[in-house]
Motif scaffolding. Structure first.
Motif, short mmCIF file in Angstrom:
data_model
loop_
_atom_site.label_atom_id
_atom_site.label_comp_id
_atom_site.label_asym_id
_atom_site.label_seq_id
_atom_site.Cartn_x
_atom_site.Cartn_y
_atom_site.Cartn_z
N MET B 218 0.66 -1.27 0.14
CA MET B 218 0.00 0.00 0.14
C MET B 218 0.96 1.25 -0.05
O MET B 218 0.40 2.29 -0.55
CB MET B 218 -1.06 -0.12 1.20
N LEU B 247 -5.16 0.53 -3.19
CA LEU B 247 -5.85 0.75 -1.85
C LEU B 247 -5.06 1.92 -1.00
O LEU B 247 -5.51 2.77 -0.53
CB LEU B 247 -5.51 -0.41 -0.69
N VAL B 250 -6.05 5.12 -2.81
CA VAL B 250 -7.30 5.77 -2.54
C VAL B 250 -7.32 6.28 -1.08
O VAL B 250 -7.84 7.20 -0.98
CB VAL B 250 -8.31 4.23 -2.39
N HIS B 251 -6.43 5.60 -0.27
CA HIS B 251 -6.11 6.04 1.01
C HIS B 251 -5.63 7.48 1.04
O HIS B 251 -6.11 8.42 1.67
CB HIS B 251 -5.17 5.11 1.69
N ASN B 254 -8.48 9.93 -0.27
CA ASN B 254 -9.45 10.26 0.66
C ASN B 254 -8.97 11.22 1.80
O ASN B 254 -9.61 12.09 2.29
CB ASN B 254 -9.75 8.83 1.39
N GLU B 255 -7.91 10.83 2.38
CA GLU B 255 -7.18 11.40 3.39
C GLU B 255 -6.85 13.37 2.81
O GLU B 255 -7.13 13.78 3.89
CB GLU B 255 -5.76 11.11 3.50
N LYS B 273 -10.07 -9.18 -1.75
CA LYS B 273 -11.45 -8.98 -0.99
C LYS B 273 -11.84 -7.43 -0.59
O LYS B 273 -12.85 -7.19 -0.35
CB LYS B 273 -11.05 -9.90 0.39
N THR B 274 -10.66 -6.83 -0.42
CA THR B 274 -10.91 -5.55 0.14
C THR B 274 -11.40 -4.51 -0.90
O THR B 274 -12.02 -3.74 -0.50
CB THR B 274 -9.59 -5.16 0.74
N GLY B 276 -13.97 -4.21 -2.85
CA GLY B 276 -15.43 -3.72 -2.79
C GLY B 276 -15.84 -3.14 -1.41
O GLY B 276 -16.98 -2.66 -1.89
N VAL B 277 -15.04 -3.35 -0.58
CA VAL B 277 -15.75 -2.71 0.74
C VAL B 277 -14.88 -1.50 1.07
O VAL B 277 -15.48 -0.67 2.19
CB VAL B 277 -15.25 -3.83 1.87
N ILE B 278 -14.16 -0.77 0.15
CA ILE B 278 -13.82 0.56 0.64
C ILE B 278 -14.56 1.51 0.11
O ILE B 278 -15.44 1.28 -0.69
CB ILE B 278 -12.07 0.71 0.17
N ASP B 279 -14.44 2.92 0.40
CA ASP B 279 -15.24 4.11 -0.19
C ASP B 279 -14.30 4.76 -0.85
O ASP B 279 -13.34 5.37 -0.46
CB ASP B 279 -15.81 4.48 0.90
N PRO B 281 -15.91 1.87 -3.60
CA PRO B 281 -15.57 0.53 -4.18
C PRO B 281 -14.62 0.75 -5.19
O PRO B 281 -14.89 1.78 -6.12
CB PRO B 281 -16.96 -0.03 -4.27
N ARG B 324 -17.42 2.02 -8.20
CA ARG B 324 -17.46 3.52 -8.35
C ARG B 324 -16.34 4.37 -8.27
O ARG B 324 -16.48 5.46 -8.20
CB ARG B 324 -18.61 3.93 -7.13
#
Lengths: 326, 326
Positions: B218, B247, B250-251, B254-255, B273-274, B276-279, B281, B324
């Motif tokens: 990451m 990831l 995206v982090h 977002n930050e 796996k991750t 789909g669950v972050i914002d 997705p 998205r």
DNA sequence: TTGTATGCGTTATCAG
DNA sequence: CTGATAACGCATACAA
């Protein structure tokens, strides 16, 4: 290439070679001769013949419900780490969450197939008990406390208690809870109990209507978080029994612009891989899954060495990982 | 309880019992007698003795770099699913990313230990080649194209090309790229090539300075995203060579309140796996890891049946999962 | 300390 | 179709 060939080449008896390979009850002179021949030829003893003689396979059967799970793969990593150093190998049996497969593998592994079994089961039934009792090889369980065999499990009660205490210490007062049904002892019962006991110990009333349950998935967190948020007396923190549930809750809150942790705090339990990478990073508790694998490997090895050793229950600790979600 | 005991009880010869268990070249009358005795006693043949005789272990060695990886556990799930139906078991060897362990297991497994090996390697070196060539059992590779043994791999080039095309079709024009060094063929070379070729095919200039590389983690995504965002000519979309890298990106975004995908789009590859669950997705591509495990199991079994079968290269397809983040 | 002989539980060969 | 019997490769009791 057999032991006899080596013996001939080294000018000794097959027994001497065997001894060289095992006890080492042999003179230095012959030892050196044999060593040289073995090195030159690259000879390696036949495992099968050894097994037939010694009745040992040097294999540990590991029965798991599914492989693509974070906690389980960590446990296996621990097992393999420990076993690699001990000249044992892992025979992996994936039951794919099929209860019957679990019983089948338990039976299959018995016949001089493996020296011991590590069972990572979701539930241990009477049927398990019956089969395990009938086996001639040792079996231990990881992830769940079992009374009739040695087992390694996690401090679910303690972790939930500590996490709740952490929440209270940060000033949160109105706690909501999203968990799972009580047929799951570790997660459904123990974690909720830790939560409730902590509240009561701190003189905070436990409100049953703020305790919601569902399955082990994100939807549970999402849906029940929604319910919690629509109550007239909104909680200011949500305790989720697992990280996955917490992921769902976080997802709902982010989606609806409810700021975490300002408006509402969220925490999980289990320290899944995802926990640290979402926004905001999730506060959770580490259960030392890998360590439980390491300890499980040690435990089964000990049982193999010493079959009469007593039934042990090892509870592993936990560590609260505080991140920005509370 | 041995075959001899059964023979005595049934009043036949041991050979007859053996035949009953195998070829079945036996009269109905004796067949029935033997069946009855076996059922009554619950007799099961000794695997070790069988192995010593037949030179077959019914075991497949699976060598992996690490177990707690999403893609690898999916592959293993596929292997075990296929093998479960074929009366074969998985012998798992975790090298823990240690190159020497990989070579060690390759050697260890040779001596009548397993019937075949599935190698999930990160890189196949000349040393691998030498050892594998010297083995008497078949070896296949998953996750990487190897020329001297059969292998199953993924369409890294195609997936990267298709993903890039998807980005372009959504109107993004200034694409940044975060990848890994080119010592990794699949991820480092093929994916970047797919990206570049697509750009060129669409008449868009490929800008080398917008291609950043780092490790498979990451931090790479986070750090290089930062660099990309601080350029005078900011990209409007970032193509990450893996989900993990994405990831991190995206982090960072977002930050820093950089809205995804409005300000900048992000995509990954691998469908972890991750994803789909972050914002928001993450848009990514599914590589059908489990299927590669299934096919790998079929392939090694075929090789065991028919050692002279030709070297095969199977490339699995992919599927773009649009979410998205673009 | 060393070597010989035996058996572990099967399967395969071969003569009946 | 059937039953002795000889391997398979090793570890060990026992005699030396």
């Amino acid at each position: 290439m057999t032991i006899a060939d080596i013996a001939k080449m080294a000018g000794v008896s097959p027994a001497a070679v065997s001894r060289y390979l095992n006890d080492g009850y042999i003179s230095d002179e012959k030892r050196e001769k044999i060593r040289a021949v073995i090195e030159k030829t690259g000879y390696v003893p036949s495992r099968q013949a050894q097994q037939l003689r010694t009745k040992r396979t040097k294999l540990i059967g590991v029965i798991i419900p599914k492989i693509d799970s974070y906690s389980i793969s960590c446990i296996i990593a621990g097992i393999s780490e420990q076993l690699n150093g001990e000249d044992y190998q892992i025979l992996l049996a994936n039951t794919d969450n099929d209860y019957n497969n679990e019983l089948k593998f338990l039976r299959t592994f018995n016949q001089d197939f493996v020296d011991g079994i590590i069972l990572i089961a979701t539930t241990v039934t009477g049927e398990h008990r019956k089969i395990i009792k009938s086996l001639k090889i040792p079996v231990i369980a990881i992830g769940q406390k079992v009374d009739f065999i040695s087992s390694i499990y996690h401090d679910d009660y303690g972790a939930a208690y500590a996490m709740t205490e952490r929440l209270l210490s940060k000033g949160y007062k109105k706690l909501g809870y999203i968990g799972v049904p009580d047929w799951d002892i570790a997660v459904g019962v123990d974690r909720l109990r830790g939560f409730r006991d902590c509240l009561e110990d701190h003189g905070i009333p436990f409100e049953q209507d703020k305790v919601l349950t569902g399955m082990f998935n994100m939807d549970n967190g999402y849906d029940n978080c929604k319910k919690l948020m629509s109550m007239k007396k909104r909680p200011d923190a949500i305790f989720c029994a697992t990280d996955t549930i917490a992921l769902g809750a976080v997802h709902y809150l982010n989606e609806h612009g409810i700021k975490i942790p300002d408006k509402v705090a969220v925490c999980g339990l289990g320290n899944g891989k995802t926990a640290g990478v979402i926004d905001p990073p999730l506060t959770t508790a580490d259960y030392f899954y890998k360590e439980s694998g390491v300890e499980g490997a040690k435990m089964i090895l000990e049982k193999i060495e010493n079959p009469k050793s007593p039934v042990l229950s090892l509870m592993l600790g936990f560590e609260i990982i505080e991140r920005r979600s509370i």
